[in-house]
Design a protein around this motif. Structure first.
Motif, PDB file in Angstrom:
ATOM      1  N   SER A 120     -21.324  10.783  31.011  1.00 58.23           N
ATOM      2  CA  SER A 120     -20.373   9.807  30.472  1.00 58.23           C
ATOM      3  C   SER A 120     -20.994   9.038  29.313  1.00 58.23           C
ATOM      4  O   SER A 120     -20.331   8.757  28.314  1.00 58.23           O
ATOM      5  N   LYS A 121     -22.263   8.700  29.477  1.00 54.34           N
ATOM      6  CA  LYS A 121     -22.955   7.956  28.431  1.00 54.34           C
ATOM      7  C   LYS A 121     -23.030   8.789  27.149  1.00 54.34           C
ATOM      8  O   LYS A 121     -22.785   8.285  26.059  1.00 54.34           O
ATOM      9  N   GLU A 122     -23.353  10.081  27.301  1.00 51.27           N
ATOM     10  CA  GLU A 122     -23.436  10.952  26.127  1.00 51.27           C
ATOM     11  C   GLU A 122     -22.079  11.080  25.439  1.00 51.27           C
ATOM     12  O   GLU A 122     -21.991  11.051  24.215  1.00 51.27           O
ATOM     13  N   ALA A 123     -21.018  11.193  26.233  1.00 51.00           N
ATOM     14  CA  ALA A 123     -19.670  11.279  25.662  1.00 51.00           C
ATOM     15  C   ALA A 123     -19.320   9.986  24.937  1.00 51.00           C
ATOM     16  O   ALA A 123     -18.732  10.014  23.846  1.00 51.00           O
ATOM     17  N   LEU A 124     -19.682   8.868  25.535  1.00 54.65           N
ATOM     18  CA  LEU A 124     -19.419   7.571  24.921  1.00 54.65           C
ATOM     19  C   LEU A 124     -20.177   7.427  23.597  1.00 54.65           C
ATOM     20  O   LEU A 124     -19.621   6.960  22.605  1.00 54.65           O
ATOM     21  N   MET A 128     -18.572   6.848  20.000  1.00 50.23           N
ATOM     22  CA  MET A 128     -18.964   5.714  19.165  1.00 50.23           C
ATOM     23  C   MET A 128     -19.401   6.190  17.780  1.00 50.23           C
ATOM     24  O   MET A 128     -19.083   5.553  16.773  1.00 50.23           O
ATOM     25  N   GLU A 129     -20.121   7.296  17.739  1.00 48.09           N
ATOM     26  CA  GLU A 129     -20.586   7.841  16.462  1.00 48.09           C
ATOM     27  C   GLU A 129     -19.408   8.195  15.558  1.00 48.09           C
ATOM     28  O   GLU A 129     -19.414   7.889  14.364  1.00 48.09           O
ATOM     29  N   VAL A 130     -18.371   8.797  16.148  1.00 49.04           N
ATOM     30  CA  VAL A 130     -17.185   9.158  15.379  1.00 49.04           C
ATOM     31  C   VAL A 130     -16.487   7.898  14.857  1.00 49.04           C
ATOM     32  O   VAL A 130     -16.079   7.837  13.693  1.00 49.04           O
ATOM     33  N   ASN A 180     -11.536  -1.739  20.074  1.00 45.85           N
ATOM     34  CA  ASN A 180     -10.147  -1.292  20.110  1.00 45.85           C
ATOM     35  C   ASN A 180     -10.007   0.225  20.188  1.00 45.85           C
ATOM     36  O   ASN A 180      -8.984   0.733  20.645  1.00 45.85           O
ATOM     37  N   ASN A 181     -11.033   0.961  19.728  1.00 50.59           N
ATOM     38  CA  ASN A 181     -10.930   2.415  19.687  1.00 50.59           C
ATOM     39  C   ASN A 181     -11.623   3.127  20.843  1.00 50.59           C
ATOM     40  O   ASN A 181     -11.397   4.318  21.036  1.00 50.59           O
ATOM     41  N   LEU A 182     -12.476   2.412  21.572  1.00 49.13           N
ATOM     42  CA  LEU A 182     -13.124   3.050  22.720  1.00 49.13           C
ATOM     43  C   LEU A 182     -12.160   3.127  23.891  1.00 49.13           C
ATOM     44  O   LEU A 182     -11.458   2.166  24.199  1.00 49.13           O
ATOM     45  N   LYS A 183     -12.124   4.276  24.520  1.00 50.28           N
ATOM     46  CA  LYS A 183     -11.178   4.502  25.620  1.00 50.28           C
ATOM     47  C   LYS A 183     -11.725   4.025  26.935  1.00 50.28           C
ATOM     48  O   LYS A 183     -12.856   4.047  27.220  1.00 50.28           O
TER      49      LYS A 183
END
Length: 183
Positions: A120-124, A128-130, A180-183
């Motif tokens: 999950s951390k890697e996906a987050l 965030m990078e995007v 606002n953009n993090l799910k």
């Protein structure tokens, strides 16, 4: 106050009055006279030079913002050092609470969930990078200089030829967009 008075002859009371009057010379004099002392004080508490500088810059910015409402009932040096010390402790308390919450969450989840948490951390981090790559150019540059290059607000302002307030605004904007953009 005469233009020809030496900076060393200007009292703390005069500096406070200049800030109350929104005269930039007041904040400049305060910075020249007390910045290093305050950063040293914060560093003694935090042992992190970047965070120490950030805390002092935020304090100076807040004092400038207060302007006419600024009340100092002791020597300016004592007031600033006490304020820096308290802000440093508040920073540590906030960090400690965050770590305690994370530790409590990991203890409740157990070993198996640690691997899921890592995924999950890697996906987050990828998400965030995007989002960071999609920030407006000025905002992205300021944010990456602050958070990845670990530059102080003053260094960023100097490097980019902008005010510290602009740096603060761009960092705030970046965090709002991330939130606002993090799910």
């Amino acid at each position: 106050m005469s233009f020809f008075i030496k900076n060393s002859e200007i009292s703390d009371t005069d500096i406070i009055q200049l800030i109350r009057d929104r005269d930039e010379k007041g904040i400049d004099l305060m910075f020249q006279r007390f910045y290093k002392i305050c950063v040293t004080k914060a560093y003694q508490v935090l042992a992190d030079s970047h965070t120490a500088e950030d805390i002092v810059q935020e304090l100076f910015s807040d004092l400038w913002t207060k302007g006419a409402d600024l009340e100092v009932n002791q020597s300016l040096s004592s007031y600033l050092q006490k304020s820096v010390f308290n802000r440093s402790l508040n920073f540590i308390k906030a960090k400690k609470l965050n770590f305690e919450e994370l530790d409590a969450g990991q203890n409740e989840l157990g070993e198996e969930s640690y691997e899921i948490d890592t995924e999950s951390k890697e996906a987050l981090l990828k998400e965030m990078e995007v989002i960071i790559d999609g920030l407006p150019e000025k905002c992205r540059i300021v944010f990456t200089m602050s958070k990845f290059e670990k530059k102080s607000y003053a260094q960023i302002a100097n490097d980019l030829g902008i005010s510290i307030k602009t740096v603060e605004n761009q960092i705030s904007k970046a965090f709002k967009i991330l939130k606002n953009n993090l799910k």
